[in-house]
Write a protein that holds these residues in place. Structure first.
Motif, PDB file in Angstrom:
ATOM      1  N   MET A 129     -26.100   3.653  41.158  1.00  0.00           N
ATOM      2  CA  MET A 129     -24.953   3.531  40.247  1.00  0.00           C
ATOM      3  C   MET A 129     -24.165   4.840  40.239  1.00  0.00           C
ATOM      4  O   MET A 129     -24.730   5.910  40.019  1.00  0.00           O
ATOM      5  CB  MET A 129     -25.418   3.212  38.821  1.00  0.00           C
ATOM      6  N   ALA A 130     -22.865   4.753  40.495  1.00  0.00           N
ATOM      7  CA  ALA A 130     -21.996   5.930  40.469  1.00  0.00           C
ATOM      8  C   ALA A 130     -21.315   6.032  39.111  1.00  0.00           C
ATOM      9  O   ALA A 130     -21.006   5.028  38.467  1.00  0.00           O
ATOM     10  CB  ALA A 130     -20.957   5.834  41.576  1.00  0.00           C
ATOM     11  N   ARG A 131     -21.107   7.259  38.692  1.00  0.00           N
ATOM     12  CA  ARG A 131     -20.371   7.523  37.456  1.00  0.00           C
ATOM     13  C   ARG A 131     -18.947   7.914  37.843  1.00  0.00           C
ATOM     14  O   ARG A 131     -18.720   8.956  38.470  1.00  0.00           O
ATOM     15  CB  ARG A 131     -21.057   8.649  36.669  1.00  0.00           C
ATOM     16  N   ILE A 132     -17.987   7.045  37.479  1.00  0.00           N
ATOM     17  CA  ILE A 132     -16.618   7.188  37.944  1.00  0.00           C
ATOM     18  C   ILE A 132     -15.686   7.467  36.778  1.00  0.00           C
ATOM     19  O   ILE A 132     -15.619   6.708  35.807  1.00  0.00           O
ATOM     20  CB  ILE A 132     -16.139   5.904  38.666  1.00  0.00           C
ATOM     21  N   GLY A 133     -14.932   8.564  36.874  1.00  0.00           N
ATOM     22  CA  GLY A 133     -13.900   8.862  35.891  1.00  0.00           C
ATOM     23  C   GLY A 133     -12.590   8.231  36.303  1.00  0.00           C
ATOM     24  O   GLY A 133     -12.261   8.177  37.496  1.00  0.00           O
ATOM     25  N   ILE A 134     -11.827   7.756  35.334  1.00  0.00           N
ATOM     26  CA  ILE A 134     -10.526   7.139  35.594  1.00  0.00           C
ATOM     27  C   ILE A 134      -9.444   7.960  34.903  1.00  0.00           C
ATOM     28  O   ILE A 134      -9.495   8.188  33.687  1.00  0.00           O
ATOM     29  CB  ILE A 134     -10.475   5.686  35.070  1.00  0.00           C
ATOM     30  N   GLU A 158     -17.151  17.673  35.751  1.00  0.00           N
ATOM     31  CA  GLU A 158     -18.281  18.565  35.532  1.00  0.00           C
ATOM     32  C   GLU A 158     -18.958  18.301  34.188  1.00  0.00           C
ATOM     33  O   GLU A 158     -20.182  18.197  34.095  1.00  0.00           O
ATOM     34  CB  GLU A 158     -17.816  20.017  35.608  1.00  0.00           C
ATOM     35  N   GLY A 159     -18.161  18.184  33.125  1.00  0.00           N
ATOM     36  CA  GLY A 159     -18.709  18.059  31.785  1.00  0.00           C
ATOM     37  C   GLY A 159     -19.469  16.766  31.547  1.00  0.00           C
ATOM     38  O   GLY A 159     -20.464  16.748  30.814  1.00  0.00           O
ATOM     39  N   ALA A 160     -18.996  15.671  32.164  1.00  0.00           N
ATOM     40  CA  ALA A 160     -19.651  14.369  31.988  1.00  0.00           C
ATOM     41  C   ALA A 160     -20.515  13.998  33.191  1.00  0.00           C
ATOM     42  O   ALA A 160     -21.005  12.872  33.271  1.00  0.00           O
ATOM     43  CB  ALA A 160     -18.607  13.278  31.745  1.00  0.00           C
ATOM     44  N   CYS A 213     -15.793   0.690  29.699  1.00  0.00           N
ATOM     45  CA  CYS A 213     -15.895   2.132  29.956  1.00  0.00           C
ATOM     46  C   CYS A 213     -16.303   2.902  28.715  1.00  0.00           C
ATOM     47  O   CYS A 213     -16.278   2.387  27.592  1.00  0.00           O
ATOM     48  CB  CYS A 213     -14.552   2.668  30.461  1.00  0.00           C
ATOM     49  N   THR A 214     -16.639   4.150  28.942  1.00  0.00           N
ATOM     50  CA  THR A 214     -16.794   5.153  27.898  1.00  0.00           C
ATOM     51  C   THR A 214     -15.525   5.984  27.866  1.00  0.00           C
ATOM     52  O   THR A 214     -14.974   6.327  28.921  1.00  0.00           O
ATOM     53  CB  THR A 214     -18.000   6.069  28.190  1.00  0.00           C
ATOM     54  N   LEU A 215     -15.037   6.309  26.685  1.00  0.00           N
ATOM     55  CA  LEU A 215     -13.827   7.114  26.560  1.00  0.00           C
ATOM     56  C   LEU A 215     -14.191   8.598  26.549  1.00  0.00           C
ATOM     57  O   LEU A 215     -15.071   9.023  25.798  1.00  0.00           O
ATOM     58  CB  LEU A 215     -13.101   6.752  25.259  1.00  0.00           C
ATOM     59  N   ILE A 216     -13.519   9.389  27.401  1.00  0.00           N
ATOM     60  CA  ILE A 216     -13.649  10.844  27.383  1.00  0.00           C
ATOM     61  C   ILE A 216     -12.331  11.411  26.861  1.00  0.00           C
ATOM     62  O   ILE A 216     -11.284  11.239  27.483  1.00  0.00           O
ATOM     63  CB  ILE A 216     -13.936  11.418  28.779  1.00  0.00           C
ATOM     64  N   ALA A 217     -12.373  12.068  25.711  1.00  0.00           N
ATOM     65  CA  ALA A 217     -11.166  12.609  25.092  1.00  0.00           C
ATOM     66  C   ALA A 217     -11.218  14.126  25.067  1.00  0.00           C
ATOM     67  O   ALA A 217     -12.201  14.715  24.599  1.00  0.00           O
ATOM     68  CB  ALA A 217     -11.008  12.063  23.669  1.00  0.00           C
ATOM     69  N   ALA A 218     -10.183  14.761  25.575  1.00  0.00           N
ATOM     70  CA  ALA A 218     -10.118  16.220  25.603  1.00  0.00           C
ATOM     71  C   ALA A 218      -9.892  16.770  24.207  1.00  0.00           C
ATOM     72  O   ALA A 218      -9.016  16.301  23.476  1.00  0.00           O
ATOM     73  CB  ALA A 218      -8.995  16.676  26.534  1.00  0.00           C
ATOM     74  N   VAL A 219     -10.679  17.753  23.818  1.00  0.00           N
ATOM     75  CA  VAL A 219     -10.522  18.414  22.521  1.00  0.00           C
ATOM     76  C   VAL A 219      -9.508  19.526  22.701  1.00  0.00           C
ATOM     77  O   VAL A 219      -9.809  20.580  23.268  1.00  0.00           O
ATOM     78  CB  VAL A 219     -11.864  18.991  22.016  1.00  0.00           C
ATOM     79  N   ARG A 220      -8.290  19.298  22.226  1.00  0.00           N
ATOM     80  CA  ARG A 220      -7.233  20.285  22.409  1.00  0.00           C
ATOM     81  C   ARG A 220      -6.045  19.892  21.545  1.00  0.00           C
ATOM     82  O   ARG A 220      -6.029  18.836  20.931  1.00  0.00           O
ATOM     83  CB  ARG A 220      -6.788  20.337  23.879  1.00  0.00           C
ATOM     84  N   LEU A 250     -16.482  13.694  23.553  1.00  0.00           N
ATOM     85  CA  LEU A 250     -15.467  14.720  23.304  1.00  0.00           C
ATOM     86  C   LEU A 250     -15.664  15.844  24.306  1.00  0.00           C
ATOM     87  O   LEU A 250     -16.760  16.376  24.448  1.00  0.00           O
ATOM     88  CB  LEU A 250     -15.579  15.248  21.876  1.00  0.00           C
ATOM     89  N   LEU A 251     -14.584  16.205  24.992  1.00  0.00           N
ATOM     90  CA  LEU A 251     -14.644  17.187  26.066  1.00  0.00           C
ATOM     91  C   LEU A 251     -13.873  18.447  25.678  1.00  0.00           C
ATOM     92  O   LEU A 251     -12.641  18.410  25.586  1.00  0.00           O
ATOM     93  CB  LEU A 251     -14.048  16.593  27.345  1.00  0.00           C
ATOM     94  N   PRO A 252     -14.552  19.580  25.447  1.00  0.00           N
ATOM     95  CA  PRO A 252     -13.824  20.831  25.189  1.00  0.00           C
ATOM     96  C   PRO A 252     -12.913  21.159  26.376  1.00  0.00           C
ATOM     97  O   PRO A 252     -13.341  21.096  27.528  1.00  0.00           O
ATOM     98  CB  PRO A 252     -14.945  21.864  25.048  1.00  0.00           C
ATOM     99  N   PHE A 253     -11.660  21.485  26.060  1.00  0.00           N
ATOM    100  CA  PHE A 253     -10.687  21.732  27.125  1.00  0.00           C
ATOM    101  C   PHE A 253      -9.686  22.763  26.638  1.00  0.00           C
ATOM    102  O   PHE A 253      -9.238  22.713  25.493  1.00  0.00           O
ATOM    103  CB  PHE A 253      -9.979  20.419  27.482  1.00  0.00           C
TER     104      PHE A 253
END
Length: 209
Positions: A1-6, A27-29, A132-139, A163-166
């Motif tokens: 299983m691949a983990r794919i960001g969109i 990198e973060g996820a 999907c899972t939502l990745i949201a940039a913290v900024r 939540l992704l620190p950015f």
């Protein structure tokens, strides 16, 4: 299983801020790949910026610039799903199409902080989270405590959120187009290959684009 960001967006044009967010999310996820999917005719924005992005600049050109931007990163790829689709573009349709094509993979939708507070108003948000899972940039204007509160709320009603620190990267496609119209430099705001293509084609010189 691949983990794919969109990564979705008009990408008019794609810029280094988009690429930075994709790399930090990869990198973060712990993503295996990030797929960039330029929009076709988006329903989400009625602004002049969006209208020009979807109509004034053909989708195939925005797709080509995105491909130029990511060609030196083996983990980044471009897809033409939305550019090829007729009619309005909906995120849930794209994600469901991807899940159907790649049922063994896990998808992560990468976006800015503002999406965390607006996604409930998108078309069929529950179907988005089913895919999907939502990745949201913290900024930006949203504080971490406020985003954490919204994350808990969404996870109770819709699905998983990361939540992704950015860092604060104040680059926008609107500003890039404005600077080009004014004859000002956009070097380092967009990848060199994209800048060369913009110059070659004479993009964004007219006020209507």
């Amino acid at each position: 299983m691949a983990r794919i960001g969109i990564m979705g967006g008009t990408f008019n044009p794609i810029h280094t801020g988009h690429l930075m967010l994709a790399e930090w999310a990869r990198e973060g996820a712990e993503l295996d790949e990030v797929w960039f999917i330029p929009t076709g005719t988006t329903y989400m924005k009625a602004s002049l910026e969006s209208a020009s992005a979807a109509a004034g600049m053909p989708g195939r050109e925005r797709l080509h610039m995105a491909c130029l931007a990511v060609e030196d990163n083996p983990a980044f790829h471009c897809l033409d799903l939305e550019v090829q689709r007729e009619g309005r573009t909906y995120t849930y349709e794209t994600l469901e199409q991807l899940k159907e094509r790649y049922p063994g993979d896990e998808f992560f939708f990468i976006t800015g902080a503002d999406c965390l507070f607006s996604i409930e108003n998108w078309r069929y948000p529950q179907r988005i989270f089913q895919c999907c899972t939502l990745i949201a940039a913290v900024r930006g204007e949203y504080t971490l405590p406020r985003m954490e509160e919204k994350k808990r709320e969404l996870e109770m009603s819709l699905g998983r959120v990361i939540l992704l620190p950015f860092p604060a990267v104040d680059i926008s496609s609107t500003e890039i187009r404005r600077r080009i119209r004014q004859g000002r430099s956009v070097r380092y705001l967009v990848p060199d290959r994209v800048l060369d293509y913009i110059k070659e084609k004479g993009f964004y010189r007219e006020e209507s684009i």
